[in-house]
Design a protein around this motif. Structure first.
Motif, PDB file in Angstrom:
ATOM      1  N   ASP A  65     -48.126 -31.368  12.065  1.00  0.00           N
ATOM      2  CA  ASP A  65     -48.392 -32.383  11.134  1.00  0.00           C
ATOM      3  C   ASP A  65     -46.668 -33.519  11.117  1.00  0.00           C
ATOM      4  N   GLY A  66     -46.043 -33.569  11.771  1.00  0.00           N
ATOM      5  CA  GLY A  66     -45.113 -34.025  11.640  1.00  0.00           C
ATOM      6  C   GLY A  66     -43.204 -33.819  10.770  1.00  0.00           C
ATOM      7  N   ARG A  67     -43.657 -32.705  10.279  1.00  0.00           N
ATOM      8  CA  ARG A  67     -42.760 -32.014   9.709  1.00  0.00           C
ATOM      9  C   ARG A  67     -41.619 -31.351  10.484  1.00  0.00           C
ATOM     10  N   LYS A  68     -40.580 -31.193  10.429  1.00  0.00           N
ATOM     11  CA  LYS A  68     -39.792 -30.681  11.290  1.00  0.00           C
ATOM     12  C   LYS A  68     -39.871 -28.826  10.961  1.00  0.00           C
ATOM     13  N   ALA A  69     -40.077 -27.593  12.152  1.00  0.00           N
ATOM     14  CA  ALA A  69     -39.670 -26.754  12.022  1.00  0.00           C
ATOM     15  C   ALA A  69     -38.962 -25.956  12.029  1.00  0.00           C
ATOM     16  N   LEU A  70     -37.807 -24.554  12.033  1.00  0.00           N
ATOM     17  CA  LEU A  70     -36.331 -23.875  12.800  1.00  0.00           C
ATOM     18  C   LEU A  70     -37.711 -22.674  13.330  1.00  0.00           C
ATOM     19  N   PRO A  71     -37.153 -22.872  14.788  1.00  0.00           N
ATOM     20  CA  PRO A  71     -37.541 -21.635  15.692  1.00  0.00           C
ATOM     21  C   PRO A  71     -37.159 -20.607  15.124  1.00  0.00           C
ATOM     22  N   VAL A  72     -37.673 -19.103  14.983  1.00  0.00           N
ATOM     23  CA  VAL A  72     -37.051 -18.201  15.082  1.00  0.00           C
ATOM     24  C   VAL A  72     -37.327 -17.059  15.558  1.00  0.00           C
ATOM     25  N   PHE A  73     -36.430 -15.723  16.219  1.00  0.00           N
ATOM     26  CA  PHE A  73     -36.672 -15.184  17.507  1.00  0.00           C
ATOM     27  C   PHE A  73     -37.191 -13.240  16.739  1.00  0.00           C
ATOM     28  N   TRP A  89     -38.418 -18.469  26.079  1.00  0.00           N
ATOM     29  CA  TRP A  89     -38.639 -19.638  25.521  1.00  0.00           C
ATOM     30  C   TRP A  89     -37.897 -20.504  26.051  1.00  0.00           C
ATOM     31  N   HIS A  90     -36.826 -19.845  25.563  1.00  0.00           N
ATOM     32  CA  HIS A  90     -35.408 -21.192  26.347  1.00  0.00           C
ATOM     33  C   HIS A  90     -34.527 -20.332  26.822  1.00  0.00           C
ATOM     34  N   ARG A  91     -34.247 -20.155  28.069  1.00  0.00           N
ATOM     35  CA  ARG A  91     -33.335 -19.535  29.097  1.00  0.00           C
ATOM     36  C   ARG A  91     -32.211 -20.165  28.509  1.00  0.00           C
ATOM     37  N   GLU A  92     -31.721 -21.469  28.202  1.00  0.00           N
ATOM     38  CA  GLU A  92     -30.351 -21.648  28.086  1.00  0.00           C
ATOM     39  C   GLU A  92     -29.939 -22.242  26.536  1.00  0.00           C
ATOM     40  N   LEU A 152     -42.223 -18.049  13.929  1.00  0.00           N
ATOM     41  CA  LEU A 152     -41.222 -17.262  14.491  1.00  0.00           C
ATOM     42  C   LEU A 152     -42.092 -17.382  15.674  1.00  0.00           C
ATOM     43  N   ASP A 153     -40.975 -16.098  16.856  1.00  0.00           N
ATOM     44  CA  ASP A 153     -41.542 -16.184  18.218  1.00  0.00           C
ATOM     45  C   ASP A 153     -42.293 -16.957  18.784  1.00  0.00           C
ATOM     46  N   PRO A 154     -42.417 -18.684  18.720  1.00  0.00           N
ATOM     47  CA  PRO A 154     -43.027 -19.644  19.806  1.00  0.00           C
ATOM     48  C   PRO A 154     -43.289 -19.308  20.754  1.00  0.00           C
ATOM     49  N   GLY A 155     -44.212 -19.327  21.563  1.00  0.00           N
ATOM     50  CA  GLY A 155     -44.102 -19.159  23.060  1.00  0.00           C
ATOM     51  C   GLY A 155     -44.785 -17.656  23.536  1.00  0.00           C
ATOM     52  N   ALA A 156     -44.452 -16.964  22.334  1.00  0.00           N
ATOM     53  CA  ALA A 156     -44.594 -15.546  22.753  1.00  0.00           C
ATOM     54  C   ALA A 156     -46.275 -14.914  21.756  1.00  0.00           C
TER      55      ALA A 156
END
Length: 293
Positions: free
Chosen positions: A123-131, A140-143, A168-172
């Motif tokens: 929906d365009g809102r900002k989100a913070l990924p955490v793992f 998810w992001h090797r670098e 929480l855990d995008p891509g998992a």
């Protein structure tokens, strides 16, 4: 929000040197919601926040159990409760700052800053990924560099960055979204009840439809955006980005379309004027039913 969205081109949020700068609001008298920091205890077992010397990078067992239970009888509240005392990992990436001309007229090397990674929700809102683990972050992001923090501190960071969601855990295998009221409650170390189970909202909706005889009744139930699916397609009882609350209105039969639109608009306006409703509800959908005479 699924794993593919997180694996795209995340937009870095530049910070002055380290992720701690993203948490600068914690040093102010109050957070972004106006709640004072005084009296809160974000430490754990004598450990300063975001210092985990003996951390092996594995997932928190309570969080893992709460997430796994979503496929059966688990609840979003249980995940939130487990996160209240859990360590998570926030991803930061190196970002080159602009160089310049030194005092002797020579070009100076660019300096490396750290950038907090944020995402855009559907929906365009900002989100913070955490793992929950280093392994899931690296997949998810090797670098990206994993920075260990308590989940409450990650929620503070989200609030200070203007992010309304924690992913929480995008891509998992299982990705869980904490919506705005849950993020705020986690940041303030308060228990959280999803709006679709919050009985205190029922009289607010009843007041909002009062004086509208064409509305015969209203009830609250989970919205279609509460459930989510894991990577294998199993339905989970929570973790979706929203809408989280469905308001079902039973209307008198035979109303013209213009009258129905007016009822919905008026209801939205009245609910928007309720501070309590706005704080407790992230997003709504309105479902219309026509009752018999």
């Amino acid at each position: 929000m699924n794993g593919e969205a997180g694996a795209g081109d995340p937009a870095p949020r530049h910070l002055p040197g380290h992720i701690a700068a993203a948490l600068a609001r914690a040093g102010e008298a109050a957070d972004s919601a106006g709640q004072p920091w005084a009296g809160r205890d974000l430490t754990g077992d004598g450990n300063p926040l975001h210092r985990f010397d003996a951390d092996d990078g594995a997932p928190d067992a309570r969080v893992e159990s709460a997430l796994a239970a979503l496929a059966s009888r688990g609840t979003e509240e249980a995940v939130h409760e487990a996160l209240a005392t859990a360590r998570v990992f926030v991803p930061v990436v190196a970002s080159l700052a602009e160089g310049g001309i030194g005092p002797h007229g020579f070009a100076e090397d660019k300096e490396a800053d750290m950038a907090l990674v944020t995402l855009s929700a559907p929906d365009g809102r900002k989100a913070l990924p955490v793992f929950t683990s280093v392994g899931r972050l690296e997949a998810w992001h090797r670098e990206a560099r994993p920075v260990a923090v308590y989940a409450a501190r990650a929620a503070l960071s989200a609030v200070s960055e203007g992010a309304e969601l924690l992913v929480l855990d995008p891509g998992a295998e299982t990705t869980f979204v904490l919506r705005r009221p849950a993020v705020w409650a986690l940041a303030q170390q308060r228990p959280w009840t999803p709006s679709y189970r919050d009985e205190t909202l029922v009289p607010l909706v009843a007041d909002a439809i009062e004086g509208t005889p064409a509305v015969r009744s209203a009830r609250l139930e989970p919205g279609k955006g509460v459930v989510s699916r894991d990577a294998g397609g199993r339905i989970l009882n929570g973790g979706g980005p929203g809408p989280e609350l469905r308001i079902v209105l039973e209307l008198a039969p035979g109303l013209p379309a213009e009258a129905v639109r007016g009822i919905v608009t008026e209801l939205n306006n009245r609910l928007a004027g309720s501070k309590r409703f706005a704080e407790a509800v992230d997003s709504i959908e309105i479902s219309l039913r026509t009752g018999g005479d």
